[in-house]
Each structure stands twice: as C-alpha cells, then as structure tokens.
Motif scaffolding. Structure first.
Motif, mmCIF file in Angstrom:
data_model
loop_
_atom_site.group_PDB
_atom_site.id
_atom_site.type_symbol
_atom_site.label_atom_id
_atom_site.label_comp_id
_atom_site.label_asym_id
_atom_site.label_seq_id
_atom_site.Cartn_x
_atom_site.Cartn_y
_atom_site.Cartn_z
ATOM 1 N N THR A 1 102.303 98.861 62.343
ATOM 2 C CA THR A 1 101.831 97.475 62.287
ATOM 3 C C THR A 1 102.769 96.514 63.005
ATOM 4 O O THR A 1 102.557 95.304 62.963
ATOM 5 N N GLU B 1 107.888 106.457 56.611
ATOM 6 C CA GLU B 1 107.494 105.088 56.216
ATOM 7 C C GLU B 1 106.800 104.351 57.357
ATOM 8 O O GLU B 1 106.923 103.127 57.508
ATOM 9 N N ASN C 1 103.834 103.526 57.655
ATOM 10 C CA ASN C 1 102.785 102.615 57.203
ATOM 11 C C ASN C 1 103.326 101.261 56.759
ATOM 12 O O ASN C 1 102.543 100.381 56.382
ATOM 13 N N SER C 2 104.652 101.084 56.797
ATOM 14 C CA SER C 2 105.254 99.796 56.445
ATOM 15 C C SER C 2 105.606 99.019 57.715
ATOM 16 O O SER C 2 105.011 99.252 58.756
ATOM 17 N N ASP C 3 106.576 98.115 57.637
ATOM 18 C CA ASP C 3 106.771 97.212 58.785
ATOM 19 C C ASP C 3 108.241 96.977 59.117
ATOM 20 O O ASP C 3 108.576 96.004 59.776
ATOM 21 N N VAL D 1 102.113 102.835 48.643
ATOM 22 C CA VAL D 1 101.137 101.838 49.094
ATOM 23 C C VAL D 1 101.138 100.592 48.228
ATOM 24 O O VAL D 1 100.213 99.775 48.310
ATOM 25 N N ALA E 1 106.870 101.892 63.118
ATOM 26 C CA ALA E 1 105.800 101.535 62.183
ATOM 27 C C ALA E 1 104.551 101.124 62.954
ATOM 28 O O ALA E 1 104.621 100.586 64.057
ATOM 29 N N ARG F 1 102.711 97.814 48.472
ATOM 30 C CA ARG F 1 102.630 96.597 49.283
ATOM 31 C C ARG F 1 101.975 96.846 50.649
ATOM 32 O O ARG F 1 101.887 95.929 51.451
ATOM 33 N N ASP F 2 101.573 98.053 50.908
ATOM 34 C CA ASP F 2 101.038 98.411 52.216
ATOM 35 C C ASP F 2 99.593 98.882 52.105
ATOM 36 O O ASP F 2 99.130 99.296 51.042
ATOM 37 N N ARG F 3 98.885 98.849 53.213
ATOM 38 C CA ARG F 3 97.455 99.185 53.243
ATOM 39 C C ARG F 3 97.249 100.688 53.047
ATOM 40 O O ARG F 3 97.749 101.504 53.803
#
Length: 313
Positions: free
Chosen positions: A154, A143, A145-147, A191, A152, A193-195
């Motif tokens: 980002t 995960e 690509n999430s926050d 994806v 992560a 909620r994620d880019r």
C-alpha cells in the motif's frame, strides 16, 4: 511501525533444538511437533550464546533462530552464523528485508518493481544458501499487508500483484541456483488495523510457499493492548486458513509490551495456541533500545511465567 528500524548493527544467534526438515514435513494440518523459536539481531555467530541463554532461562529447546538482514547492507550469506545454528541443533531462519532500515517506507531503490535491479546480489546470496547444505527458513517481505516497509503493497508504489510477482521471481532465482534447501515463509501482519482482503491478494501461491505465518503484538501503540491473544490473532488465522490451510501455520514474530498484564498475556497466548492448529511460535526476544521490551525474559516474573507456559508447547 517497524520494530527493527533501530537495528542498524549486526549480530547473530543460535541454540540447540530439533532438526526442522522432518518437522516441517510433519507439521502440515497442525500435525507433528510444536516449534519454538526466538528472534536475534544480525547475522554474526557471536550471538549464539545469547540464544543459548534464552533457552536455558526458559527451560525450552529453541528449535528456530530467526536473524534479520537488510539488503542495503549487502552482507554476504551468513555462512558462519548458519553453521553455528545448525551445529547447535537449531534451524536458522533469515528475515530478508529489501530496504535501508533508516529510511522509512518510501525508498525508490526498494520498490517491488525494482527488486530485479538487485539480481546480482540475490543470485550470489542464493548460490551461497544452496552451498550451505541443510534446511534454511527464508522469511522474505514479511508484513507486506501493512504500511511501514518499502515492500508493503500500500506504499512506495507497491501493489499485491507486484508483491506476488517479486516473490515468484525471487523463488525462481533460488530454484535456478539449486537452493532447494530453502523453505519459504509467507508472513503477513495481523489484520487488526489492516485490510483483510489484502491477504489473499498477496499470497504468492501454494507452489512457492512452505510455511504460512502471522506477526502480531500486544501493545497500546498498535491498538492491541486491551485484546486477548485470541482477539489479536484469531481473525488472521482464520483468513490465512481460507487462503491455504495445507501449510504449517506459525506465529513468526510476537511480543508483549511491559505492563501489569504481561504475564497473563504470555500464559493466555500459549494456552490459546494449544487449542489451535498453530504449530510454530517465534518470539521477538530482542532488547531494542528505545522500543518496548517485548521479551519473554524482560523481567524475572515474565521469565518464570514463560518457563511455566512453555511446558505445554
């Protein structure tokens, strides 16, 4: 947010199932047997009975048992748990998490550019993994690509380049320690909620990945409760296949929050997956206090539904 932030104590799990080395080799492109697995807390062989009960309740061989281990705990390689899983015919998977589970996403000690600070621990662990013998699935940095995790890309000073560099460094250490029995699972979050562009940027490369996977849940807190399984997972499956469709494609973590639609969602997910090239399904079968009960076996009704649905898996 993390579903495991409250998992601060260790257990372990296992149950009989298929030998996965051959399965992984045969799963590329969606060919070969389908794999079913469950998540379990911690790394003690004592929870092997828990996973066995799940398999019995569901009437389905559990091929993979996925354990969680945080670097902060500095646990040695879980030799006893891994051996127990293999003895029961399953393949162990370890979700290896560089963080302190109680301290959120901003942790200086676990920035992606600080992973090499943990080299002594990593090498000892890799050396023990090599010495353990049979196949081991390693899901590192899931995960990303999430926050909600410090690895992560980002948050916490991270970036896709730093993630790729960290992954390849880690893979290199395992290679140097002759841990060729380790199979590497790359596993972004859906994806929804994620880019989507972060997926390709975070892919470490076909030469250091053995299984591609996706995590995703049906829950109002994630904004997915109203979505069908295809709507939850389809866009991410498509994006992953654009990156690398030569690897087996799994769902490596999923669940459905309690509610009147849970039984329909379970059936719908298995039916949908049967129309795709997805060949692995690992369910978050953990009753985590204070969190939604994601389990297939959360109620008698969901257990019966899952048992029936898994007949075609």
């Amino acid at each position: 947010m993390s579903r495991r932030s409250a998992l601060l104590t260790l257990g372990g799990a296992a149950v009989g199932g298929a030998v996965l080395g051959t399965a992984i080799a045969n799963l590329a492109g969606g060919l070969g047997p389908r794999v079913f697995g469950v998540s379990a807390t911690g790394t003690s062989p004592a929870s092997a009975d828990h996973a066995r009960r799940i398999g019995t309740e569901l009437g389905r061989t559990v091929d993979v048992v996925s354990l969680f281990d945080a670097w902060e705990w500095r646990n040695p390689f879980p030799t006893a748990a891994v051996a127990a899983i293999r003895e029961m015919g399953s393949t162990p998977e370890i979700t290896w998490e560089p963080w302190h589970p109680a301290r959120g996403a901003e942790q200086d000690d676990y920035r992606l550019d600080a992973l090499t600070d943990h080299e002594t621990y990593v090498r000892e662990w890799a050396r023990a993994a090599a010495g353990s013998g049979g196949d081991l699935l390693l899901r590192f940095g899931h995960e990303m690509n999430s926050d909600w995790y410090p690895w992560a890309v980002t948050v916490n000073g991270g970036s896709p380049d730093a993630f790729v560099e960290g992954w390849r460094w880690l893979h290199g250490v395992f290679a140097e320690e002759s841990a060729t029995n380790v199979r590497w699972v790359w596993c972004p979050n859906i994806v929804h909620r994620d880019r989507v562009d972060l997926l390709a940027a975070c892919y470490p490369g076909s030469d250091v990945v053995d299984v591609t996977a996706v995590d995703g849940y049906s829950a109002s807190e994630y904004g997915t409760a109203h979505l069908s399984p295809e709507e939850v997972f389809g866009p991410t499956f498509a994006a992953v296949d654009e990156i690398d469709d030569s690897k087996p494609l799994w769902i490596n973590e999923t669940g459905c929050a309690p509610g009147p639609g849970k039984t329909d969602w379970i059936t719908g997910l298995v039916d949908y997956l049967s129309t795709t090239r997805v060949s692995g399904l690992v369910w978050f079968e953990i009753d985590n206090a204070g969190k939604p009960d994601w389990r297939l076996t959360s109620t008698p009704a969901t257990t019966v539904t899952a048992r029936h649905a898994l007949r075609i898996w």
